[in-house]
Each structure stands twice: as C-alpha cells, then as structure tokens.
Design an enzyme around this catalytic site. Structure first.
Site, mmCIF file in Angstrom:
data_model
loop_
_atom_site.group_PDB
_atom_site.id
_atom_site.type_symbol
_atom_site.label_atom_id
_atom_site.label_comp_id
_atom_site.label_asym_id
_atom_site.label_seq_id
_atom_site.Cartn_x
_atom_site.Cartn_y
_atom_site.Cartn_z
ATOM 1 N N ARG A 122 0.804 -1.223 0.000
ATOM 2 C CA ARG A 122 0.000 0.000 0.000
ATOM 3 C C ARG A 122 0.833 1.266 0.000
ATOM 4 O O ARG A 122 0.571 2.187 -0.778
ATOM 5 C CB ARG A 122 -0.919 0.061 1.228
ATOM 6 C CG ARG A 122 -2.230 -0.606 1.028
ATOM 7 C CD ARG A 122 -2.681 -1.207 2.333
ATOM 8 N NE ARG A 122 -1.758 -2.255 2.699
ATOM 9 C CZ ARG A 122 -1.867 -3.511 2.299
ATOM 10 N NH1 ARG A 122 -2.869 -3.880 1.565
ATOM 11 N NH2 ARG A 122 -0.967 -4.417 2.640
ATOM 12 N N THR A 123 1.822 1.338 0.882
ATOM 13 C CA THR A 123 2.555 2.598 0.994
ATOM 14 C C THR A 123 3.265 2.889 -0.322
ATOM 15 O O THR A 123 3.168 3.983 -0.877
ATOM 16 C CB THR A 123 3.551 2.531 2.166
ATOM 17 O OG1 THR A 123 2.821 2.188 3.337
ATOM 18 C CG2 THR A 123 4.242 3.866 2.385
ATOM 19 N N LYS A 125 25.920 -4.341 -3.126
ATOM 20 C CA LYS A 125 27.384 -4.290 -3.229
ATOM 21 C C LYS A 125 28.000 -3.646 -1.992
ATOM 22 O O LYS A 125 29.206 -3.433 -1.954
ATOM 23 C CB LYS A 125 27.783 -3.482 -4.471
ATOM 24 C CG LYS A 125 27.284 -4.056 -5.787
ATOM 25 C CD LYS A 125 27.713 -3.142 -6.931
ATOM 26 C CE LYS A 125 27.121 -3.600 -8.246
ATOM 27 N NZ LYS A 125 27.314 -2.601 -9.308
ATOM 28 N N ARG A 175 11.619 3.899 2.798
ATOM 29 C CA ARG A 175 11.210 2.940 3.844
ATOM 30 C C ARG A 175 12.432 2.075 4.137
ATOM 31 O O ARG A 175 13.085 1.575 3.216
ATOM 32 C CB ARG A 175 10.054 2.071 3.368
ATOM 33 C CG ARG A 175 9.864 0.861 4.282
ATOM 34 C CD ARG A 175 8.616 0.102 3.994
ATOM 35 N NE ARG A 175 7.447 0.845 4.437
ATOM 36 C CZ ARG A 175 6.244 0.302 4.547
ATOM 37 N NH1 ARG A 175 6.053 -0.973 4.248
ATOM 38 N NH2 ARG A 175 5.216 1.012 4.950
ATOM 39 N N HIS A 235 5.665 6.105 11.290
ATOM 40 C CA HIS A 235 5.104 5.939 9.942
ATOM 41 C C HIS A 235 4.144 7.108 9.695
ATOM 42 O O HIS A 235 2.923 6.947 9.679
ATOM 43 C CB HIS A 235 4.369 4.598 9.881
ATOM 44 C CG HIS A 235 4.043 4.113 8.495
ATOM 45 N ND1 HIS A 235 4.087 4.925 7.373
ATOM 46 C CD2 HIS A 235 3.658 2.881 8.064
ATOM 47 C CE1 HIS A 235 3.735 4.216 6.319
ATOM 48 N NE2 HIS A 235 3.480 2.969 6.704
HETATM 49 C C1 NCD Z 1 2.202 -1.035 7.995
HETATM 50 C C2 NCD Z 1 3.693 -0.844 8.051
HETATM 51 O O1 NCD Z 1 4.410 -1.090 7.079
HETATM 52 O O2 NCD Z 1 4.131 -0.412 9.111
HETATM 53 N N1 NCD Z 1 1.700 -1.181 6.710
HETATM 54 C C3 NCD Z 1 1.482 -0.075 5.934
HETATM 55 O O3 NCD Z 1 2.348 0.706 5.687
HETATM 56 N N2 NCD Z 1 0.235 0.130 5.493
HETATM 57 C C4 NCD Z 1 1.693 -2.034 8.946
HETATM 58 C C5 NCD Z 1 2.279 -3.405 8.979
HETATM 59 O O4 NCD Z 1 3.196 -3.745 8.241
HETATM 60 O O5 NCD Z 1 1.805 -4.186 9.790
#
Ligand code: NCD
Length: 360
Positions: free
Chosen positions: A55-56, A84, A105, A133
């Site tokens: 999703r993100t 590397k 991320r 997040h």
């Molecule tokens: C979450 C995350 O990556 O922290 N997911 C997200 O970004 N929608 C929650 C999760 O991974 O449980």
C-alpha cells in the site's frame, strides 16, 4: 542541523496547522481529482524501499502518477548497489540528485532522518523500522476526518503489537495533539506501548488506559485500530509464536461495539481480523487504504511547493557516547553524528528516541 528542504520524518516536527492543511487538500483532491492531474508534470519522485510494502509504495506511486509526475526507485535493495555494500548516505545522495522528492522505507530505526541529513531534495519517511510511519497517520487522520467528521473527542482503541507497530506510535503522537482524545491500549504486556509514546500523550494532556482485554474495551470505542503482530521485528521465531493469534476480531466481538464505531487497520492483515468482519459496514480498512492515496497526493504537492527549512538535529554530540539501541541507524551507519537532546542525566537519541541515563 538545519536542512534547506521540507522533510517529513515525524509529523510532530510540523505544526498541527500543517497537517490540517494536508487533510483539507486531500479532501479537495478526492472531490476534484481531475483538477490536479497535471500538478506535478515534469517532476520525479524517487522511492527507496529497503523493506517490503504494498500500500505505501503503490499509493505513493499512484499518487505521483495521478498528479502527472513520474517515478524512479527500487523496492528490492538486493537488485541495487545496496547489495554491493553501498551505505545509506551514498544511495540517498545520488538518488536525491535525480529526484524532486524522495520516499524512503527502511528496516532500521532513524534511517529516514539519516537520509534527510544528506539528501538534495525533500525526504518523506515511509516507515523506519518499528519507530514511526507519518504518512500512514495522515491516511488515518483523513479517514477519521471524513468518516467520523472529527479528530477530537474520540475514544481510540489500539490493539495488537503496540511495541513494534510504527503506525500506532505515529498515530498516538498525532492524535494526542487534538483535544479530548482518550486512548485504550489493548495488548499483552510483552507488546505494550513504549513509555516514550505514553509520555508524549501525557505531555499533550491526553489520557490513556492499558488493558489485555479486547472484549472489555470494544464497547467504549469510537474507533478500533487493529494491528498485525510484527513478526519481522521479533528477536526469535519462538518469541513471535508466543504472541501471534492473541487478538482476533470476530463478528461476535464486533457485536459488542457501538453502531457508529469504525474499525481501521493499516494492513496487511494476517489473521487479527476474521475475513467475515469485512462485510460489517463499520469495517473501513479498505476504504482507508484509498484515502491514503489522496493524502499522499496532497503531501507530494505540498512538499514540492514548500520552501520551509527543517530542523533535523537540534541536540548535541557527547564525545564517547553512542545510542544504546542496537537497532538504531547510528549503530549501523557509524559516520552519522550521534546527536542527543536533553540535559542533565537523561539524553534522548535524536534518531530513534531511545533514552540514555548518564552516570555521574
Ligand atoms: C504497515 C507498516 O508497514 O508499518 N503497513 C502499511 O504501511 N500500510 C503495517 C504493517 O506492516 O503491519
């Protein structure tokens, strides 16, 4: 250290008025998407995803594409020069030089802040280990604003892995800035909310209670935020096995909730919400994921237009002192300045929020 760019590392680095502006713009874009279809024409968003994401990553990508911009990046660091042995600084420096905005991320706490220290464009934190997040929180706030009509006077239940879940940390920090919100933290004692988050809620005048019982909490809630037990953050498979399946939301438990309670989940779901709950009109997690795209459109647009500087490090380096958190980015990328806020005997790492008691 001040950066010339507007970064989003932690929502609380920005005033609430800024978040509210993003939410209003997100609502506006949702109502009139065609008006924004060329807003980012000619702009490039870089995405560095060192950790899995659906999703993100995809909502950021579609957000940029729907604004008329384009995207570059990786979602498998093993297919990049990271394999590397390239460090975070060099990857960030180079890709930010190709991009107008960078989304990162990373599994290591504090990595987004570390990236922002060297980036040549604005950086957005799309999740740094079990820490924060902020863009999931913007998604949650827009969902609440549109579906409950308010961000204050809410009783908010947070259930599951409150220790390792970065989404609930950012959500509590943000929601405690709106008046009269009460948090009910539902977890086992092993996966309880970190004390620094509880201190932030207290400092903002928010209130909270902790319980092990989902059934006892549900009748009181305006919103139930379910989370996945974060298997990848556990020290051993046995430790995870001991915690998984503790909380499962079922239609029977939903019957205990108010008719206007809403259920959110950042997703992915493993088994903490029974699939049969999906048909309950109060289950809004799929709709929530779509709100995420609109608020990310608002965020990208705002950050590309912003000229506001960001204070990244405000504390001090203390010779010979390093962060005691082995998962902190400063212990992985050792060239980083080990900066701490605080005076006296308690210092706080500016990357991961770990506290350190000094002996005199
Ligand atoms: C979450 C995350 O990556 O922290 N997911 C997200 O970004 N929608 C929650 C999760 O991974 O449980």
């Amino acid at each position: 250290m001040t950066s010339p760019y507007t970064h989003l590392i932690d929502l609380n680095d920005h005033p609430v008025s800024w978040w509210n502006g993003l939410l209003s713009l997100g609502q506006e874009i949702r109502s009139n998407p065609a008006l924004y279809a060329n807003s980012c024409r000619g702009k490039i968003m870089g995405t560095l995803f060192y950790e899995p994401s659906t999703r993100t990553q995809m909502s950021f990508q579609t957000a940029m594409l729907r604004l008329g911009g384009t995207i570059i990046g990786f979602d498998n660091p093993n297919a990049s020069s990271v394999a590397k042995g390239e460090n975070l600084k060099d990857t960030t420096k180079v890709v930010s030089g190709y991009s107008d905005v960078l989304v990162i991320r990373h599994p290591t706490v504090g990595a987004a802040k570390a990236a922002a220290l060297t980036a040549d464009c604005p950086v957005i934190n799309a999740g740094d280990g079990g820490h924060l997040h902020p863009t999931q929180t913007l998604t949650d706030l827009l969902t609440l604003k549109c579906e409950k009509g308010r961000l204050s006077d809410l009783t908010i239940g947070l259930c599951g892995d409150l220790l390792n879940g970065r989404t609930v940390h950012s959500l509590c920090k943000a929601m405690s800035c709106y008046p009269n919100n009460h948090f009910i933290m539902i977890s086992t004692k092993e996966l309880a909310m970190p004390s620094y988050i509880k201190d932030i809620i207290r400092a903002h005048g928010g209130t909270f209670e902790e319980t092990h019982s989902l059934e006892e909490a549900i009748p009181k809630l305006d919103m139930l935020y379910m989370t996945r037990i974060q298997r990848e953050r556990f020290p051993s498979p046995e430790a995870y096995e001991a915690q998984k399946d503790t909380y499962i939301l079922t239609p029977k438990k939903m019957k205990l909730g108010k008719p206007d309670m809403i259920v959110l989940h950042p997703l992915p779901r493993v088994d903490e919400i029974a699939v049969s709950v999906d048909d309950d009109p109060r289950a809004l997690y799929f709709k929530q994921a779509r709100y995420g795209m609109y608020v990310r459109m608002a965020l990208i647009l705002t950050m590309l237009q912003s000229t506001k500087q960001t204070e990244l490090l405000t504390g001090q380096v203390h010779p010979g002192i390093k962060c005691p958190n082995p998962g902190c980015i400063t212990n992985a990328e050792t060239y980083l300045p080990k900066s701490f806020t605080g005076t006296g005997t308690t210092l706080t790492c500016e990357y991961c929020d770990e506290r350190l008691l000094l002996e005199h």
